[in-house]
Design an enzyme around this catalytic site. Structure first.
Site, PDB file in Angstrom:
ATOM      1  N   ASP A  91      75.960  56.608  44.456  1.00 38.40           N
ATOM      2  CA  ASP A  91      75.391  57.477  45.692  1.00 38.40           C
ATOM      3  C   ASP A  91      75.089  58.824  45.255  1.00 38.40           C
ATOM      4  O   ASP A  91      74.254  59.248  46.067  1.00 38.40           O
ATOM      5  CB  ASP A  91      76.643  57.341  46.329  1.00 38.40           C
ATOM      6  CG  ASP A  91      76.215  57.562  48.070  1.00 38.40           C
ATOM      7  OD1 ASP A  91      75.459  57.278  48.505  1.00 38.40           O
ATOM      8  OD2 ASP A  91      76.820  58.578  48.568  1.00 38.40           O
TER       9      ASP A  91
ATOM     10  N   ARG B 298      79.918  58.341  59.662  1.00 35.83           N
ATOM     11  CA  ARG B 298      79.985  59.962  59.687  1.00 35.83           C
ATOM     12  C   ARG B 298      79.619  60.442  61.232  1.00 35.83           C
ATOM     13  O   ARG B 298      78.745  59.793  61.858  1.00 35.83           O
ATOM     14  CB  ARG B 298      79.194  60.390  58.720  1.00 35.83           C
ATOM     15  CG  ARG B 298      79.558  60.145  57.379  1.00 35.83           C
ATOM     16  CD  ARG B 298      78.706  60.809  56.193  1.00 35.83           C
ATOM     17  NE  ARG B 298      77.629  59.952  55.859  1.00 35.83           N
ATOM     18  CZ  ARG B 298      76.231  60.183  56.660  1.00 35.83           C
ATOM     19  NH1 ARG B 298      76.142  61.167  57.332  1.00 35.83           N
ATOM     20  NH2 ARG B 298      75.420  59.160  56.331  1.00 35.83           N
TER      21      ARG B 298
ATOM     22  N   ARG C 142      83.314  48.716  54.946  1.00 34.02           N
ATOM     23  CA  ARG C 142      82.958  49.242  53.611  1.00 34.02           C
ATOM     24  C   ARG C 142      84.223  49.129  52.724  1.00 34.02           C
ATOM     25  O   ARG C 142      85.329  48.858  53.258  1.00 34.02           O
ATOM     26  CB  ARG C 142      83.186  50.820  53.745  1.00 34.02           C
ATOM     27  CG  ARG C 142      81.800  51.469  54.390  1.00 34.02           C
ATOM     28  CD  ARG C 142      81.056  52.116  53.693  1.00 34.02           C
ATOM     29  NE  ARG C 142      79.647  52.544  54.100  1.00 34.02           N
ATOM     30  CZ  ARG C 142      78.379  52.923  53.586  1.00 34.02           C
ATOM     31  NH1 ARG C 142      78.624  53.206  52.224  1.00 34.02           N
ATOM     32  NH2 ARG C 142      77.583  53.480  54.347  1.00 34.02           N
TER      33      ARG C 142
ATOM     34  N   HIS D 251      70.741  62.060  46.338  1.00 36.00           N
ATOM     35  CA  HIS D 251      71.386  60.988  46.962  1.00 36.00           C
ATOM     36  C   HIS D 251      70.775  59.670  46.451  1.00 36.00           C
ATOM     37  O   HIS D 251      69.899  59.421  47.095  1.00 36.00           O
ATOM     38  CB  HIS D 251      71.058  61.054  48.515  1.00 36.00           C
ATOM     39  CG  HIS D 251      71.959  60.134  49.364  1.00 36.00           C
ATOM     40  ND1 HIS D 251      71.617  59.684  50.492  1.00 36.00           N
ATOM     41  CD2 HIS D 251      73.154  59.760  49.161  1.00 36.00           C
ATOM     42  CE1 HIS D 251      72.725  59.020  51.042  1.00 36.00           C
ATOM     43  NE2 HIS D 251      73.319  59.095  50.240  1.00 36.00           N
TER      44      HIS D 251
ATOM     45  N   LYS E 214      81.491  63.107  51.338  1.00 30.23           N
ATOM     46  CA  LYS E 214      80.363  63.606  51.626  1.00 30.23           C
ATOM     47  C   LYS E 214      80.154  65.348  51.883  1.00 30.23           C
ATOM     48  O   LYS E 214      79.434  65.721  51.639  1.00 30.23           O
ATOM     49  CB  LYS E 214      79.531  62.878  52.898  1.00 30.23           C
ATOM     50  CG  LYS E 214      78.961  61.472  52.451  1.00 30.23           C
ATOM     51  CD  LYS E 214      77.778  62.062  51.409  1.00 30.23           C
ATOM     52  CE  LYS E 214      76.641  60.852  51.127  1.00 30.23           C
ATOM     53  NZ  LYS E 214      76.980  59.406  51.099  1.00 30.23           N
TER      54      LYS E 214
ATOM     55  N   SER F 290      71.180  56.202  53.639  1.00 31.10           N
ATOM     56  CA  SER F 290      72.198  55.183  53.893  1.00 31.10           C
ATOM     57  C   SER F 290      71.777  53.721  54.166  1.00 31.10           C
ATOM     58  O   SER F 290      70.800  53.645  54.880  1.00 31.10           O
ATOM     59  CB  SER F 290      73.184  55.522  54.949  1.00 31.10           C
ATOM     60  OG  SER F 290      74.348  54.615  55.114  1.00 31.10           O
TER      61      SER F 290
ATOM     62  N   LYS G 219      71.170  51.570  47.401  1.00 25.36           N
ATOM     63  CA  LYS G 219      71.537  52.091  46.251  1.00 25.36           C
ATOM     64  C   LYS G 219      72.767  51.563  45.709  1.00 25.36           C
ATOM     65  O   LYS G 219      72.593  51.279  44.487  1.00 25.36           O
ATOM     66  CB  LYS G 219      72.030  53.620  46.604  1.00 25.36           C
ATOM     67  CG  LYS G 219      70.875  54.486  47.136  1.00 25.36           C
ATOM     68  CD  LYS G 219      71.323  55.894  47.316  1.00 25.36           C
ATOM     69  CE  LYS G 219      72.415  56.291  48.439  1.00 25.36           C
ATOM     70  NZ  LYS G 219      72.105  55.681  49.751  1.00 25.36           N
ATOM     71  N   THR G 220      73.796  51.129  46.526  1.00 27.51           N
ATOM     72  CA  THR G 220      74.879  50.271  45.873  1.00 27.51           C
ATOM     73  C   THR G 220      74.483  49.201  45.241  1.00 27.51           C
ATOM     74  O   THR G 220      74.839  48.726  44.248  1.00 27.51           O
ATOM     75  CB  THR G 220      76.057  50.322  46.715  1.00 27.51           C
ATOM     76  OG1 THR G 220      76.315  51.928  47.218  1.00 27.51           O
ATOM     77  CG2 THR G 220      77.199  49.779  46.330  1.00 27.51           C
TER      78      THR G 220
HETATM   79  N1  LIG Z   1      66.347  43.144  49.621  1.00 25.91           N
HETATM   80  C1  LIG Z   1      67.551  43.952  49.588  1.00 25.91           C
HETATM   81  N2  LIG Z   1      67.676  44.906  48.832  1.00 25.91           N
HETATM   82  C2  LIG Z   1      69.062  45.688  48.880  1.00 25.91           C
HETATM   83  N3  LIG Z   1      69.935  45.631  49.755  1.00 25.91           N
HETATM   84  C3  LIG Z   1      69.742  44.648  50.710  1.00 25.91           C
HETATM   85  C4  LIG Z   1      68.355  43.898  50.663  1.00 25.91           C
HETATM   86  N4  LIG Z   1      68.657  42.916  51.758  1.00 25.91           N
HETATM   87  C5  LIG Z   1      69.694  43.006  52.433  1.00 25.91           C
HETATM   88  N5  LIG Z   1      70.528  44.220  51.820  1.00 25.91           N
HETATM   89  C6  LIG Z   1      72.026  44.583  52.329  1.00 25.91           C
HETATM   90  O1  LIG Z   1      71.719  46.115  52.673  1.00 25.91           O
HETATM   91  C7  LIG Z   1      72.654  46.782  52.354  1.00 25.91           C
HETATM   92  C8  LIG Z   1      72.467  47.936  51.538  1.00 25.91           C
HETATM   93  O2  LIG Z   1      73.554  48.755  51.370  1.00 25.91           O
HETATM   94  P1  LIG Z   1      74.061  49.570  50.208  1.00 25.91           P
HETATM   95  O3  LIG Z   1      75.527  49.652  50.319  1.00 25.91           O
HETATM   96  O4  LIG Z   1      73.411  49.113  48.776  1.00 25.91           O
HETATM   97  O5  LIG Z   1      73.393  51.131  50.740  1.00 25.91           O
HETATM   98  P2  LIG Z   1      73.568  52.359  50.266  1.00 25.91           P
HETATM   99  O6  LIG Z   1      72.023  52.593  49.949  1.00 25.91           O
HETATM  100  O7  LIG Z   1      74.146  52.402  48.790  1.00 25.91           O
HETATM  101  O8  LIG Z   1      74.178  53.182  51.260  1.00 25.91           O
HETATM  102  P3  LIG Z   1      75.336  54.444  51.365  1.00 25.91           P
HETATM  103  O9  LIG Z   1      74.629  55.695  51.179  1.00 25.91           O
HETATM  104  O10 LIG Z   1      75.457  54.415  52.995  1.00 25.91           O
HETATM  105  O11 LIG Z   1      76.501  53.940  50.434  1.00 25.91           O
HETATM  106  C9  LIG Z   1      73.674  45.873  51.711  1.00 25.91           C
HETATM  107  O12 LIG Z   1      74.547  45.402  52.908  1.00 25.91           O
HETATM  108  C10 LIG Z   1      73.011  44.676  51.279  1.00 25.91           C
HETATM  109  O13 LIG Z   1      73.581  43.371  51.370  1.00 25.91           O
HETATM  110  O1  LIG Z   2      78.620  58.855  53.911  1.00 26.54           O
HETATM  111  C1  LIG Z   2      78.727  57.547  53.938  1.00 26.54           C
HETATM  112  O2  LIG Z   2      79.612  57.476  54.884  1.00 26.54           O
HETATM  113  C2  LIG Z   2      78.489  56.393  53.478  1.00 26.54           C
HETATM  114  C3  LIG Z   2      77.136  56.996  52.553  1.00 26.54           C
HETATM  115  O3  LIG Z   2      77.215  57.130  51.510  1.00 26.54           O
HETATM  116  C4  LIG Z   2      75.957  57.506  53.261  1.00 26.54           C
HETATM  117  O4  LIG Z   2      75.885  57.398  54.570  1.00 26.54           O
HETATM  118  O5  LIG Z   2      75.141  57.987  52.816  1.00 26.54           O
HETATM  119 MN   LIG Z   3      75.245  57.504  50.401  1.00 24.17          MN
END
Ligand SMILES: Nc1ncnc2c1ncn2[C@@H]1O[C@H](COP(=O)(O)OP(=O)(O)OP(=O)(O)O)[C@@H](O)[C@H]1O
Ligand SMILES: O=C([O-])CC(=O)C(=O)O
Ligand SMILES: [Mn+2]
Length: 532
Positions: A258, A60, A324, A219, A200, A239, A243-244
């Site tokens: 998300d 972004r 992604r 979020h 977003k 991010s 979360k995911t």
């Molecule tokens: N202990 C941990 N807990 C969670 N994730 C971990 C951990 N260690 C490493 N990771 C890695 O960190 C990343 C977490 O990314 P995730 O997609 O869950 O983020 P998100 O909070 O959903 O972000 P976004 O809002 O950008 O989508 C993944 O690549 C995951 O493999």
């Molecule tokens: O928005 C994006 O590109 C991915 C995401 O979920 C974040 O950054 O929180």
């Molecule tokens: Mn997000």
């Protein structure tokens, strides 16, 4: 020519968008993939996944995001956090974008944001790229096909990556622009192919609209116990904090990964799909998410693959660390069919602490929860935003400052009331570093984080013995089954205890310096939780 299914009284022409080439309305996945292949937008991968690269923009561009400063929103937008654009600049931008669009093919999807029909908005996406149309079809919620014929959008998003903005003429920062106009109910995106901007922009919109209805937009990801939606957990986090990853729990039902709202009816997903990071994704640690990368229509963004076997290289971050994949919720086997949950019983605040100071799990009082929510401490991980190449400590209020049009207290106060009236238990979980800071320690093992969350959510952790953290004052468990005792106490994981203490003191001071901005707006008990 127009193709596809659409409300005959609500075509682009009815929105004064004229002179385009072919317009494709509400195509389904096979047709979108076919169109995208024909247009040379990407490659068909194993299992029918669709592989794309996005060129210069692989994350972004928060600094290029503008809110149009019209009278109706001038007093309610948090302008320190949202770059203004003049209405004149927006009008010129819109006129030039419409001119640029003439003669080109466009793809339209009519979709919904919000699984609770009482609080959802209808959004039309008008997109230059067929694969963006596929992406947003995964990510948003779909009306029934027959309802498309009466669909009227509340807001329209136009996304035209080949358009370059003119900062002088359009009152923006660069050639890339995301401009949100609440009066005209339009969001214009130009100069970036990164798909995340599409979803977003709707999140930002709902973050503005929902607080007025007493709904807390968040979020966060969410899941609930099997057979018991009342036992809901939400996971806030900026991010890359997990979360995911952590909401896709084989033992619980996924509500969403998300963006969610919390109304007086409970929680609801804004979306209908997930957008997971794929860097170092493994079948062992994250089997459900891994499996989606070979499913029909999953959009795989910026991943390197073998040109002969189409095998994805999960280690190769040469295009970006923010690789992604986007897929519909039902590609995760234990996903909720309604995307609705109860009032959260547990609220998890995820932080990726690259300093390695915060314990892997801590229990927060409601005042401490408010303190950490307003602080929003984490490290930005590489890639999701332009220019970030290694973990960078940051305070992103509400765990999502780039998406918050209103002042932090608006969200803070709403959350606070809801926590108080529903008696949620709050936890802070560090998914960042252990055994030292970034560079010397290592990332928290996912297995350990999962074991701690399982104990928190099934109630067994509440029975554990807790100690008080000397730096932050919250409670930290001393023993949890399945997790080495040492891991629970970050100081013990560091070889050099003095270095830990010095780093902890530094972090406490960073919290205090950052929190000073909220002190005038908050109650005494939260002030008391503001240590340092
Ligand atoms: N202990 C941990 N807990 C969670 N994730 C971990 C951990 N260690 C490493 N990771 C890695 O960190 C990343 C977490 O990314 P995730 O997609 O869950 O983020 P998100 O909070 O959903 O972000 P976004 O809002 O950008 O989508 C993944 O690549 C995951 O493999
Ligand atoms: O928005 C994006 O590109 C991915 C995401 O979920 C974040 O950054 O929180
Ligand atoms: Mn997000």
């Amino acid at each position: 020519m127009t193709f596809g299914r659409v409300n005959p009284g609500f075509r682009l022409e009815d929105q004064q968008i004229n002179g385009l080439g072919n317009v494709y309305y509400n195509l389904t996945e096979p047709a979108l993939i076919e169109a995208a292949l024909k247009r040379g937008e990407g490659t068909l991968g194993n299992g029918g996944a669709f592989l794309v690269t996005t060129g210069k923009f692989t994350g972004r561009s928060p600094k290029d995001k503008h809110v149009v400063k019209t009278d109706s929103v001038a007093d309610t937008i948090w302008w320190d956090n949202n770059a203004p654009m003049t209405p004149e600049g927006f009008d010129a931008l819109y006129a030039d974008m419409l001119e640029h669009m003439k003669g080109r093919e466009y793809f339209v999807q009519d979709l919904t944001g919000g699984a609770d029909p009482k609080h959802s908005i209808d959004v039309r996406f008008v997109q230059e790229l067929a694969w963006h149309n596929l992406f947003i079809r995964h990510m948003m919620r779909r009306p029934e096909r027959e309802d498309l014929e009466t669909f009227i959008a509340d807001f329209t998003v136009i996304n035209c990556p080949s358009f370059k903005a003119d900062p002088k003429k359009h009152n923006c920062r660069s050639e890339t622009v995301i401009a949100m106009n609440f009066d005209r109910k339009l969001i214009l995106i130009g100069g970036t192919e990164y798909a995340g901007e599409n979803k977003k922009s709707i999140f930002s919109l709902l973050n503005y609209l929902l607080p007025e209805k007493g709904i807390m937009p968040m979020h966060c990801s969410a899941n609930h116990a099997v057979g018991n939606p009342v036992d809901t957990a939400i996971f806030f986090g900026l991010s890359g904090t997990g979360k995911t990853t952590l909401s896709a729990d084989p033992n619980r039902v996924l509500i969403g990964d998300d963006e969610h709202g919390w109304s007086d009816r409970g929680t609801f997903n804004f979306e209908g799909g997930c957008y997971a990071k794929t860097i170092n994704l493994s079948a062992e640690a994250e089997p459900e998410i891994y499996a989606t990368t070979e499913k029909f229509g999953t959009v795989i963004e910026n991943m390197v693959f073998d040109p002969e076997t189409f095998e994805l290289d999960f280690k190769d971050d040469s295009l970006t660390a923010n690789m992604r994949c986007a897929y519909p919720l039902d590609y995760i086997s234990n996903a909720s069919t309604t995307a609705l949950g109860g009032h959260p019983k547990n609220i998890i605040m995820l932080t990726c602490d690259a300093f390695g100071v915060l314990p892997p799990i801590s229990r927060l009082t409601p005042a401490q929860a408010m303190y950490h929510f307003l602080s929003g401490f984490t490290s930005k991980v590489a890639g999701t935003e332009r220019g970030v190449t290694e973990p960078e400590p940051t305070f992103s209020t509400c765990f999502g400052a780039p998406f918050m049009p209103r002042r932090p207290e608006v969200y803070g106060n709403l959350l606070r009331e809801k926590i108080a009236s529903h008696g949620a238990t709050c936890w802070l979980v560090n998914t960042g570093w252990t055994g030292g800071a970034y560079g010397s320690g290592q990332r928290m093992p996912i297995k350990a984080t999962r074991a701690l969350l399982t104990a928190a959510l099934d109630g067994s952790l509440a029975e554990a013995e807790f100690r008080k953290d000397p730096n932050f004052g919250f409670e930290v468990p001393v023993k949890v089954e399945g997790v080495p005792d040492m891991l629970l106490d970050p100081r013990r994981t560091w070889n050099d205890k003095d270095a830990y203490d010095a780093q902890a003191t530094k972090l406490v001071q960073m919290f205090a310096d950052n929190f000073a901005q909220y002190v005038p707006y908050i109650d005494d008990d939260v002030k008391a939780a503001a240590i340092g």
